[in-house]
Design a protein around this motif. Sequence first.
Motif, PDB file in Angstrom:
ATOM      1  N   TRP A  58      44.903 -15.713   7.561  1.00  0.00           N
ATOM      2  CA  TRP A  58      45.407 -14.992   8.216  1.00  0.00           C
ATOM      3  C   TRP A  58      44.382 -15.341   9.803  1.00  0.00           C
ATOM      4  O   TRP A  58      45.135 -14.773  11.143  1.00  0.00           O
ATOM      5  CB  TRP A  58      45.722 -13.436   8.174  1.00  0.00           C
ATOM      6  CG  TRP A  58      46.850 -13.540   6.991  1.00  0.00           C
ATOM      7  CD1 TRP A  58      46.255 -12.953   5.613  1.00  0.00           C
ATOM      8  CD2 TRP A  58      48.192 -13.861   6.684  1.00  0.00           C
ATOM      9  NE1 TRP A  58      47.148 -13.420   4.351  1.00  0.00           N
ATOM     10  CE2 TRP A  58      48.350 -13.618   5.440  1.00  0.00           C
ATOM     11  CE3 TRP A  58      48.983 -15.462   7.268  1.00  0.00           C
ATOM     12  CZ2 TRP A  58      49.779 -14.418   4.404  1.00  0.00           C
ATOM     13  CZ3 TRP A  58      50.346 -15.324   6.931  1.00  0.00           C
ATOM     14  CH2 TRP A  58      50.544 -15.422   5.563  1.00  0.00           C
ATOM     15  N   ASP A  63      45.859  -2.407   9.291  1.00  0.00           N
ATOM     16  CA  ASP A  63      45.866  -4.189   7.880  1.00  0.00           C
ATOM     17  C   ASP A  63      46.901  -4.066   6.952  1.00  0.00           C
ATOM     18  O   ASP A  63      46.978  -2.652   7.289  1.00  0.00           O
ATOM     19  CB  ASP A  63      44.477  -4.914   7.920  1.00  0.00           C
ATOM     20  CG  ASP A  63      43.971  -3.527   6.679  1.00  0.00           C
ATOM     21  OD1 ASP A  63      44.615  -3.309   5.988  1.00  0.00           O
ATOM     22  OD2 ASP A  63      43.334  -2.867   6.997  1.00  0.00           O
ATOM     23  N   SER A  64      46.949  -5.541   6.327  1.00  0.00           N
ATOM     24  CA  SER A  64      48.262  -5.144   5.111  1.00  0.00           C
ATOM     25  C   SER A  64      47.257  -5.185   4.510  1.00  0.00           C
ATOM     26  O   SER A  64      47.662  -4.959   2.893  1.00  0.00           O
ATOM     27  CB  SER A  64      49.274  -5.715   5.428  1.00  0.00           C
ATOM     28  OG  SER A  64      48.836  -6.750   5.422  1.00  0.00           O
ATOM     29  N   ILE A  65      46.240  -5.373   4.652  1.00  0.00           N
ATOM     30  CA  ILE A  65      45.376  -5.782   2.551  1.00  0.00           C
ATOM     31  C   ILE A  65      45.481  -4.327   1.743  1.00  0.00           C
ATOM     32  O   ILE A  65      45.815  -3.353   1.796  1.00  0.00           O
ATOM     33  CB  ILE A  65      44.336  -5.219   3.356  1.00  0.00           C
ATOM     34  CG1 ILE A  65      43.286  -6.695   4.390  1.00  0.00           C
ATOM     35  CG2 ILE A  65      43.310  -5.851   1.973  1.00  0.00           C
ATOM     36  CD1 ILE A  65      42.241  -6.000   4.366  1.00  0.00           C
ATOM     37  N   HIS A 114      48.678  -9.204  -0.158  1.00  0.00           N
ATOM     38  CA  HIS A 114      47.820  -9.613   1.490  1.00  0.00           C
ATOM     39  C   HIS A 114      48.931  -8.438   2.237  1.00  0.00           C
ATOM     40  O   HIS A 114      49.572  -8.709   3.231  1.00  0.00           O
ATOM     41  CB  HIS A 114      48.186 -11.048   1.709  1.00  0.00           C
ATOM     42  CG  HIS A 114      47.215 -11.501   1.417  1.00  0.00           C
ATOM     43  ND1 HIS A 114      46.085 -12.418   1.561  1.00  0.00           N
ATOM     44  CD2 HIS A 114      47.357 -12.286   0.266  1.00  0.00           C
ATOM     45  CE1 HIS A 114      45.565 -12.721   1.025  1.00  0.00           C
ATOM     46  NE2 HIS A 114      46.165 -13.552   0.231  1.00  0.00           N
ATOM     47  N   ILE A 119      49.652 -10.523  12.144  1.00  0.00           N
ATOM     48  CA  ILE A 119      48.816  -9.760  11.464  1.00  0.00           C
ATOM     49  C   ILE A 119      47.478  -9.729  12.503  1.00  0.00           C
ATOM     50  O   ILE A 119      47.615  -8.875  12.749  1.00  0.00           O
ATOM     51  CB  ILE A 119      48.588 -10.517  10.467  1.00  0.00           C
ATOM     52  CG1 ILE A 119      49.304 -10.235   9.232  1.00  0.00           C
ATOM     53  CG2 ILE A 119      47.012 -10.409   9.620  1.00  0.00           C
ATOM     54  CD1 ILE A 119      49.160 -11.809   7.856  1.00  0.00           C
ATOM     55  N   TYR A 121      41.481 -12.444   2.692  1.00  0.00           N
ATOM     56  CA  TYR A 121      43.057 -12.158   3.968  1.00  0.00           C
ATOM     57  C   TYR A 121      42.464 -12.211   5.345  1.00  0.00           C
ATOM     58  O   TYR A 121      43.747 -13.168   6.125  1.00  0.00           O
ATOM     59  CB  TYR A 121      43.321 -10.651   3.848  1.00  0.00           C
ATOM     60  CG  TYR A 121      43.937  -9.674   4.767  1.00  0.00           C
ATOM     61  CD1 TYR A 121      45.349  -9.689   4.761  1.00  0.00           C
ATOM     62  CD2 TYR A 121      43.698  -9.569   6.302  1.00  0.00           C
ATOM     63  CE1 TYR A 121      45.844  -9.203   5.337  1.00  0.00           C
ATOM     64  CE2 TYR A 121      44.583  -8.557   7.352  1.00  0.00           C
ATOM     65  CZ  TYR A 121      45.703  -8.464   6.768  1.00  0.00           C
ATOM     66  OH  TYR A 121      46.703  -7.631   7.658  1.00  0.00           O
ATOM     67  N   TYR A 122      41.673 -12.646   5.272  1.00  0.00           N
ATOM     68  CA  TYR A 122      40.643 -12.950   6.798  1.00  0.00           C
ATOM     69  C   TYR A 122      40.670 -14.635   7.289  1.00  0.00           C
ATOM     70  O   TYR A 122      40.640 -14.740   8.129  1.00  0.00           O
ATOM     71  CB  TYR A 122      39.512 -12.066   7.312  1.00  0.00           C
ATOM     72  CG  TYR A 122      39.083 -10.790   6.855  1.00  0.00           C
ATOM     73  CD1 TYR A 122      40.352  -9.337   8.455  1.00  0.00           C
ATOM     74  CD2 TYR A 122      38.972 -10.197   6.204  1.00  0.00           C
ATOM     75  CE1 TYR A 122      39.799  -8.332   8.216  1.00  0.00           C
ATOM     76  CE2 TYR A 122      38.774  -8.592   5.739  1.00  0.00           C
ATOM     77  CZ  TYR A 122      39.788  -8.061   7.085  1.00  0.00           C
ATOM     78  OH  TYR A 122      39.396  -6.647   7.139  1.00  0.00           O
ATOM     79  N   ARG A 176      43.885 -16.624  -2.757  1.00  0.00           N
ATOM     80  CA  ARG A 176      44.098 -17.704  -2.219  1.00  0.00           C
ATOM     81  C   ARG A 176      45.299 -18.583  -1.686  1.00  0.00           C
ATOM     82  O   ARG A 176      46.370 -18.827  -1.314  1.00  0.00           O
ATOM     83  CB  ARG A 176      42.832 -18.353  -1.690  1.00  0.00           C
ATOM     84  CG  ARG A 176      42.058 -17.832  -0.671  1.00  0.00           C
ATOM     85  CD  ARG A 176      40.346 -18.618  -0.747  1.00  0.00           C
ATOM     86  NE  ARG A 176      39.677 -17.822   0.115  1.00  0.00           N
ATOM     87  CZ  ARG A 176      38.649 -17.040  -0.404  1.00  0.00           C
ATOM     88  NH1 ARG A 176      39.014 -16.490  -1.836  1.00  0.00           N
ATOM     89  NH2 ARG A 176      37.783 -16.239  -0.416  1.00  0.00           N
TER      90      ARG A 176
END
Length: 548
Positions: free
Chosen positions: A182, A133-135, A46, A124, A178-179, A20
Amino acid sequence: MSQEKLSPIEIIKEKSDGLRGTLKESLADNYTGTIRPDDEALIKFHGMYAQDDRDRREERAAKKLERLFSFMIRLRIPGGLISSSQWKAIHDISEEHGTGVLKITTRQTIQLHGLIKNELRTTIQEFLISKLDSIAACGDVNRNVICSAHPQVSPLFKEIHAYADKISTLLLPKTQAYYEIWIDGDKVYERSAEEDPLYKKTYLPRKFKVAIAIPPTNDIDVFANDLGLIAIVKDGVLKGFNLSIGGGMGATHGNADTYPRLGTIIGFLDSEEKIMKAAYEIVTIQRDFGNRSDRKLSRLKYTLDRMGVDNFIKELEKRTGFPLLPAEEFKFTERTDRFGWLENDKNEWFYTLFVEHGVIKPYQKSFLHEVALLNICDYRFTCNQNLILGSISKENKTRIEQLIQKYKVEEQDSNLRKNSMACVALPTCSLALAESQRYLPHLVTKIESILKKHNIENDAISIRMTGCPNGCARPYLAEIGLVGTALGQYNLRLGGDSLGERLNLPYKEHLNESEILLELDILLEQYVEENKEGDTFGDYIYKKFYTS
């Protein structure tokens, strides 16, 4: 390793609170187009890179303006397969939020450049609506898992290809950052539920790459990856996979401790359960034994060479609880993509479109968008930066052929051009020392003239260029490799084979364009005159200069 010896990035990861950092605060900083320095490291996890337009640095500095900052976002697409609706979403998002340019990467996915900071969350969120997604597409984690791209290579393609998604899911980070950052803006659930037994607090020492090859094709350059799985098929049945470990292309100019390395085959495994366990534990070995003080020496290849192959295997077998079996025989006979129309064993048609260095041209983009509107095929990215329209019925093949004619997408490109690859380099890559993607097409045109001069214009010689020694376009596995050292200067490497099973070697350093063309002209003339055994150019050069 003591805290004092850790690299600065390790400290950032450890203090990041599950990746984070201060990303929320950075996104809210309206006085700048970029993010805080520590967050530049974290945002990679991310799937994004903070960049600026290096072409405009001087101009903006003269006007006392900050650099023209933007972001690149790279999607996580295991095995490179998406639907027509997902392609349409990528197209629309690139038009609305990016520069409109779509780039197919050498890791079988798509990246968008030129996204500005205040549109990242919206971008995103729109990707996620289409289940994209781009995780973990970047950062010190397992990145996009790649797999041989063309279903025609094997009747068992679907079964083998499914491992890309399975391994990608197995090796995803557990953090919900990520969630939270974004999508929702709040904690998704209690941090205690995020415990990550694989990556823990500091993740991996460096990036980790997995590739799945389906002989006879090595279109993915399996030996360039930290972990390579080579499918072994006998009597129409998938028997398992050979394991290759320790491949990697990156190096550093002037640092002899760094080097490109081919993967080492360490054995064979005969069940999905064992394959998944081994993949997981290879990552844990790299997590526990990888170098966390010097990032230039932190990839798995250095861990393997430091431990020794035998010791690595012992540690792996201890962690998995089962032995590796002797490697099975296999053979690669090709590495290039299969262009044009081809049919698989299920009477489905596939059309491979040549996309030079992965940069989709405006007319190609229009063609692909109109095809997507028909919703009659899927889209598959290749590790050679091309695109396959797939799973097309005989009836729908005619509809796509009409669009091919309409947009005139079937260019008559040379085999040299179709066997060329380049990284992004300038103006957006901060590591680039020289041009690559913008320059190689022009250089190829001049080399084509040399090939024609020597009556070998149809030879499929591989040529790859990067703007720095990190090797994103895998130049060390080309018959002709060009690695940037400064603006307009490249190290020329020669003697790689045509199948990705031998590294090329240094030939001459710091050459400009005229010097490169002169050297290749002389060598190609010798190749034509002296090649009595029918060798490829790479094999001829290797025998002539690098063997006694």
